[in-house]
Design an enzyme around this catalytic site. Structure first.
Site, PDB file in Angstrom:
ATOM      1  N   ASP A   1       0.875  -1.167   0.000  1.00  0.00           N
ATOM      2  CA  ASP A   1       0.000   0.000   0.000  1.00  0.00           C
ATOM      3  C   ASP A   1       0.924   1.232   0.000  1.00  0.00           C
ATOM      4  O   ASP A   1       2.111   1.114   0.288  1.00  0.00           O
ATOM      5  CB  ASP A   1      -0.866  -0.076   1.275  1.00  0.00           C
ATOM      6  CG  ASP A   1      -1.548   1.233   1.602  1.00  0.00           C
ATOM      7  OD1 ASP A   1      -2.198   1.795   0.713  1.00  0.00           O
ATOM      8  OD2 ASP A   1      -1.406   1.694   2.753  1.00  0.00           O
TER       9      ASP A   1
ATOM     10  N   ASP B   1       0.018   5.108   1.149  1.00  0.00           N
ATOM     11  CA  ASP B   1      -0.157   5.974   2.327  1.00  0.00           C
ATOM     12  C   ASP B   1      -0.067   5.195   3.631  1.00  0.00           C
ATOM     13  O   ASP B   1      -0.808   4.236   3.829  1.00  0.00           O
ATOM     14  CB  ASP B   1      -1.550   6.630   2.282  1.00  0.00           C
ATOM     15  CG  ASP B   1      -1.539   7.937   1.520  1.00  0.00           C
ATOM     16  OD1 ASP B   1      -0.458   8.382   1.118  1.00  0.00           O
ATOM     17  OD2 ASP B   1      -2.623   8.528   1.342  1.00  0.00           O
TER      18      ASP B   1
END
EC number: 5.4.2.8
Length: 246
Positions: free
Chosen positions: A12, A14
């Site tokens: 991922d 963020d």
């Protein structure tokens, strides 16, 4: 230690490789390039390609073996665009307009300390809805996030939408600090796995921070095709990778 055989690490963006909406640090960037000498690496985020470039660099498709903006609805492999899917042909204009109109009228009724602009962002594979508005400053973003933790503004909004649009084949997923995503059922981050599952990997590792139910990493984190790791910050991601692949 990592399992033997060809493997892929999917990250991922963020909260996993970068601080929320911030650029990747040079240390983290260098670490990932070193890791790439041992193992294939890819990123999967809800944001569009431009935002992924802002955070990970304009040369992101050269630096990662796979780049999956918008949960993999847009897909790059080995520096080349693989495919692009779009939400309007899938859902139809009528449902999209109902959804946008409903969200705007809901936002109009929510009292917040501040509201800015860009409450709804239309992307290839999803609508991104932000009660404060995506054009808020970094300071305003953090202020909203702290308030949201206390008052569950996004959670209540999503619960309302789930009731209003029940049976319409829509998923509502909270991610990041100020917004949530709306997309067709099955178009969560698991979507990206269709681009890698025939590439011969024995193990696909996934690292994400929003892995709890309702978080936008939850589905891919719990998918039987992945080995999921829940992280709290980029430093945490690095520590786990060092333990796995040292």
């Amino acid at each position: 230690m990592a399992a033997p055989g060809p493997a892929l690490c999917l990250f991922d963006v963020d909260g996993t490789l970068t601080a929320p909406r911030q650029k990747i640090t040079k240390e983290m960037d260098d670490f990932l390039q070193k890791l790439r000498q041992k193992i294939k690496i890819g990123v999967v985020g809800g944001s569009d390609f431009e935002k992924v470039q802002e955070q990970l660099g304009n040369d992101v498709v050269e630096k990662y073996d796979y780049v999956f903006p918008e949960n993999g609805l847009v897909a790059y492999k080995d520096g080349k665009l693989l495919c692009k899917q779009n939400i309007q042909s899938h859902l139809g204009e009528a449902l999209i307009q109902d959804l946008i109109n409903y969200c705007l009228s809901y936002i109009a009724k929510v009292k917040l300390p501040k509201k800015r602009g860009t409450f709804i962002e239309f992307r290839n594979g999803m609508l991104n809805v932000s009660p404060i508005g995506r054009s808020c400053s970094q300071e305003e973003r953090i202020e909203f996030y702290e308030l949201d933790k206390k008052e569950n503004i996004r959670q209540k909004f999503v619960a309302d939408l789930r009731k209003e649009f029940a049976g319409k084949g829509l998923t509502f997923s909270i991610g990041g600090q100020i917004s949530f995503d709306v997309f067709p059922d099955g178009w969560d981050k698991r979507y990206c796995l269709r681009h890698v599952e025939n590439d011969g990997y024995k193990t696909i590792y996934f690292f994400g921070d929003k892995t709890m139910p309702g978080g936008n990493d939850h589905e891919i984190f719990t998918d039987p095709r992945t080995v999921g790791y829940s992280v709290t910050a980029p430093e945490d991601t690095r520590r786990i990778c060092e333990e796995l692949f040292s």
